[in-house]
Design a protein around this motif. Structure first.
Motif, PDB file in Angstrom:
ATOM      1  N   ASN A 297       0.846  -1.173   0.084  1.00  0.00           N
ATOM      2  CA  ASN A 297       0.025   0.112  -0.101  1.00  0.00           C
ATOM      3  C   ASN A 297       0.751   1.221  -0.047  1.00  0.00           C
ATOM      4  O   ASN A 297       1.724   1.480   0.913  1.00  0.00           O
ATOM      5  CB  ASN A 297      -0.886  -0.033   1.226  1.00  0.00           C
ATOM      6  N   LEU A 298       0.665   2.248  -0.908  1.00  0.00           N
ATOM      7  CA  LEU A 298       1.578   3.304  -1.121  1.00  0.00           C
ATOM      8  C   LEU A 298       1.153   4.282   0.016  1.00  0.00           C
ATOM      9  O   LEU A 298      -0.215   4.990  -0.239  1.00  0.00           O
ATOM     10  CB  LEU A 298       1.480   3.734  -2.556  1.00  0.00           C
ATOM     11  N   ALA A 299       1.818   4.827   0.797  1.00  0.00           N
ATOM     12  CA  ALA A 299       1.325   5.829   1.671  1.00  0.00           C
ATOM     13  C   ALA A 299       2.020   7.157   1.620  1.00  0.00           C
ATOM     14  O   ALA A 299       3.083   7.444   1.358  1.00  0.00           O
ATOM     15  CB  ALA A 299       1.860   5.230   3.082  1.00  0.00           C
ATOM     16  N   PHE A 300       1.058   8.257   1.359  1.00  0.00           N
ATOM     17  CA  PHE A 300      -0.372   8.029   0.974  1.00  0.00           C
ATOM     18  C   PHE A 300      -0.703   8.993  -0.267  1.00  0.00           C
ATOM     19  O   PHE A 300      -0.059   9.880  -0.549  1.00  0.00           O
ATOM     20  CB  PHE A 300      -1.095   8.610   2.050  1.00  0.00           C
ATOM     21  N   GLY A 301      -2.072   8.728  -0.778  1.00  0.00           N
ATOM     22  CA  GLY A 301      -2.433   9.783  -1.389  1.00  0.00           C
ATOM     23  C   GLY A 301      -3.280  10.874  -0.469  1.00  0.00           C
ATOM     24  O   GLY A 301      -4.105  10.326   0.534  1.00  0.00           O
ATOM     25  N   GLU A 302      -3.168  12.000  -0.646  1.00  0.00           N
ATOM     26  CA  GLU A 302      -3.511  13.084   0.488  1.00  0.00           C
ATOM     27  C   GLU A 302      -4.243  13.989  -0.186  1.00  0.00           C
ATOM     28  O   GLU A 302      -4.108  14.257  -1.478  1.00  0.00           O
ATOM     29  CB  GLU A 302      -2.434  13.504   1.114  1.00  0.00           C
ATOM     30  N   PRO A 303      -5.217  14.422   0.456  1.00  0.00           N
ATOM     31  CA  PRO A 303      -6.401  15.563  -0.279  1.00  0.00           C
ATOM     32  C   PRO A 303      -5.469  16.866  -0.187  1.00  0.00           C
ATOM     33  O   PRO A 303      -4.895  17.441   0.649  1.00  0.00           O
ATOM     34  CB  PRO A 303      -7.317  15.628   0.734  1.00  0.00           C
ATOM     35  N   ARG A 312      -3.992  13.710  -4.249  1.00  0.00           N
ATOM     36  CA  ARG A 312      -2.972  13.723  -5.032  1.00  0.00           C
ATOM     37  C   ARG A 312      -1.882  12.727  -4.486  1.00  0.00           C
ATOM     38  O   ARG A 312      -1.943  12.523  -3.327  1.00  0.00           O
ATOM     39  CB  ARG A 312      -2.401  15.230  -4.982  1.00  0.00           C
ATOM     40  N   PHE A 313      -0.978  12.208  -5.158  1.00  0.00           N
ATOM     41  CA  PHE A 313       0.178  11.311  -4.683  1.00  0.00           C
ATOM     42  C   PHE A 313       1.513  11.607  -5.635  1.00  0.00           C
ATOM     43  O   PHE A 313       1.351  12.028  -6.840  1.00  0.00           O
ATOM     44  CB  PHE A 313      -0.190  10.156  -5.123  1.00  0.00           C
ATOM     45  N   THR A 365     -15.156  14.672  -7.638  1.00  0.00           N
ATOM     46  CA  THR A 365     -13.800  14.705  -7.618  1.00  0.00           C
ATOM     47  C   THR A 365     -12.818  13.799  -7.161  1.00  0.00           C
ATOM     48  O   THR A 365     -11.718  13.479  -7.714  1.00  0.00           O
ATOM     49  CB  THR A 365     -13.596  15.974  -6.838  1.00  0.00           C
ATOM     50  N   PHE A 366     -13.287  13.119  -6.088  1.00  0.00           N
ATOM     51  CA  PHE A 366     -12.550  12.001  -5.479  1.00  0.00           C
ATOM     52  C   PHE A 366     -12.334  10.745  -6.255  1.00  0.00           C
ATOM     53  O   PHE A 366     -11.323  10.432  -6.687  1.00  0.00           O
ATOM     54  CB  PHE A 366     -13.242  11.492  -4.293  1.00  0.00           C
ATOM     55  N   VAL A 367     -13.065  10.597  -7.110  1.00  0.00           N
ATOM     56  CA  VAL A 367     -13.243   9.400  -7.950  1.00  0.00           C
ATOM     57  C   VAL A 367     -12.496   9.907  -9.465  1.00  0.00           C
ATOM     58  O   VAL A 367     -11.656   8.881  -9.823  1.00  0.00           O
ATOM     59  CB  VAL A 367     -14.841   8.969  -8.466  1.00  0.00           C
TER      60      VAL A 367
END
Length: 601
Positions: A297-303, A312-313, A365-367
């Motif tokens: 699991n890539l930590a993290f995609g953040e808002p 964004r990542f 937007t999340f999707v």
């Protein structure tokens, strides 16, 4: 999951202090005492005490030879109650004698205004009295005593409810008309006709009770594809349970269920890779992750902001991680892992990545933004690691089967959209804290909240709505306070018993907040992994390899179980998750090496 993880759980009760209810003559002198065994001369017959908190003693007593002794513990206030049959539109007087600090006497379900009276301190026997009037359709009320959280034990004796007696409640008849709807690969909907006088219905699968509901429909979930199941339903009320209905048989379909986002080994190791930041554990390049790890699991995609839904990542800046690889090298390493049968996911959230999908615009937007990350890096799916206030119930959101809180509803919709976009191979995992899951066993939907945190149990509707799409749930069994298990005992972090009790709840199912009408169904064992910190640096509640192995032995073989007794044996338990790959490397790979060496059979 966090870059640094402070101990976050702190539950506090709020004592709503109010004056004693004014006493007014309410019942006729000739009215009977309706309370059963109010003097506790027949032990606890007729009474039910939460968490096994009640006992009968011979001293001190107010009258007769026995009295109640009830002991609050942890988050339990030692509530002892019984349901009494009454008449509608009638006046009643409730009387009891008590000793102790913060002792309450009350009645609920009156149909008008529920009542309660209490004493802050009663070193000697003190009488409490309150009155109420029943509603136009009220035929039963619940009378109770309780103490307060964290206080000493209290005594109660000679409890009476004086007023006109109601018509006796009779055991309901067996339900008729049980039918099965259209099955999926892992669920079968059921419905039946209402039974007069029934207050709840029990659903039985193959002779075992699996659900209790208040309405005339339910859905059996967590089933195996292409399998025939037999169901019966019984009706219940305060007088007892009816015979079972005639049985109905239905068969689950073959497609889409059993192992959403499959391709994992029977027993998998899941780890988080600090791809976007440095926190003292050292940067680990994707190509250097050992083959032990089956899901990365890539930590993290953040808002970009809490409410935007825009995720964004990016890789760790070279100023923080001098040995970081290039984007091209990172993507090539991901493809190499996938070619070796590994799954690589984007994890959204973490301690610092609070996400609130409060609007449909944020949901959409999340999707869009998550899809862009998945497509750019060629990822296999999504890990939801929402923490903080990302998920929160609202007053009135009391049933995990039909949530109303926008942040929960929109998250469910967003994940279903992603699943539809990428198809059956999409891997979906979740990493909630125990606060968001097992705490729901005690507190979910008890609003208005009265001092309890509305986040308690807030993942339950998400897990339930997505259970047919869920590849793996790995609850974080760390950074937690003590949690009550199905044995009504509190279990603390760091030992085998904690992991056994928390996992047993997921694999057995549990009544939410003690309400048998809201039973959270069990997950399949292949959907469950145990979440642990990789080292003492990684989080509170580190568990030694020996204790980890004890937990696995108990859950998969029913050996070395210690003080907790599980409700089953699950050799198909999927495996372990840890925070994190980086911390495991920092700790000499102790966690992953222990997993590799463990004998599952």
């Amino acid at each position: 999951m966090a870059r640094t993880r402070p101990l976050t759980l702190l539950l506090a009760g709020v004592l709503a202090a109010g004056g004693l209810v004014a006493l007014t003559p309410a019942a006729q002198a000739a009215d009977p005492d309706l309370a059963r065994n109010g003097g506790f001369e027949s032990g606890l017959d007729g009474w039910s005490c939460t968490a096994g908190s009640g006992a009968v003693v011979t001293s001190p007593v107010h009258g007769g030879t026995k009295a109640l002794l009830a002991t609050p513990a942890g988050s339990d206030n030692a509530r002892c109650s019984q349901t009494v049959t009454v008449k509608p539109n009638s006046a009643y007087t409730l009387i009891g004698w008590v000793r102790g600090d913060y002792v309450h006497l009350g009645a609920s379900g009156t149909g008008t205004t529920d009542v309660s009276t209490w004493t802050q301190s009663a070193p000697a026997w003190q009488q409490l009295t309150t009155t109420f009037r029943t509603g136009a359709s009220t035929t039963s009320v619940t009378v109770y005593t309780h103490g307060w959280y964290g206080t000493s034990a209290y005594h109660a004796d000679d409890v009476s409810l004086v007023g006109p007696g109601g018509d006796p409640v009779r055991v309901p008849a067996a339900p008729a008309g049980l039918t099965a709807g259209s099955p999926t690969s892992s669920s079968i909907p059921l419905s039946w006709s209402a039974v007069p006088g029934a207050t709840s219905y029990h659903v039985h699968q193959g002779g075992s009770r699996i659900l209790t509901v208040s309405g005339t429909s339910a859905t059996a979930t967590g089933l195996t594809p292409s399998t025939a199941y037999s169901f019966q339903v019984s009706a219940a009320n305060s007088a007892g349970e009816s015979p079972k209905s005639a049985a109905v048989t239905a068969t689950t379909t073959s497609g889409g269920g059993g192992d959403p986002g499959g391709g994992l080994p029977a027993h998998a190791l899941v780890g988080y890779l600090h791809a976007g930041f440095a926190n003292g554990s050292g940067y680990t390049r994707m190509a250097d992750v050992p083959d032990s790890w089956d899901i990365i699991n890539l930590a993290f995609g953040e808002p970009t902001s809490v409410t935007s839904g825009d995720i964004r990542f990016s890789l760790c800046p070279a100023t923080e991680c001098p040995n970081v690889e290039s984007a091209a090298e990172f993507k090539a390493a991901i493809k190499a892992k996938q070619a070796a049968g590994k799954k690589v996911l984007i994890s959204i959230g973490g301690q610092n990545g609070q996400v609130q999908l409060a609007t449909t615009a944020a949901r959409d937007t999340f999707v869009t933004s998550v899809s862009k990350i998945i497509d750019e890096y060629g990822l296999d799916g999504l890990d939801i690691d929402f923490e903080g206030h990302s998920l929160s119930l609202q007053t009135g959101d009391t049933d995990f089967r039909s949530p109303t809180s926008p942040v929960i509803v929109h998250l469910i919709q967003a994940v279903k959209s992603l699943k539809a976009r990428y198809g059956s191979d999409f891997v979906l995992t979740m990493a909630p804290e125990t606060f968001f899951v097992q705490l729901g066993y005690q507190y979910y939907g008890s609003g208005p909240w009265g001092g309890q945190d509305p986040r308690a149990g807030a993942y339950l509707p998400v897990i339930h709505a997505l259970r047919d799409d869920l590849t793996l749930l790995h609850v974080q069994d760390y950074n937690s306070g003590s949690i009550m298990g199905l044995d009504n005992q509190y279990h603390s972090m760091g030992g085998a018993d904690f992991h056994i009790a928390m996992t047993d709840m997921l694999l057995t199912g549990f009544p939410v907040a003690g309400d048998t009408a809201r039973v959270f169904p069990a997950l399949r064992p292949d959907q469950v992994a145990i979440g642990l910190p990789a080292s003492t640096n990684a989080g509170n509640g580190h568990t030694s390899p020996a204790e980890v192995n004890k937990a696995l032995d108990c859950l998969t073989k029913k050996t070395d179980c210690g003080s907790y007794r599980t409700h089953g044996t699950w050799p198909g338990l999927r495996g372990l998750m840890t925070w994190s790959i980086n911390w495991d490397r920092f700790n000499g790979w102790e966690f992953s090496r222990n997993f590799d060496a463990y004998r599952w059979s």
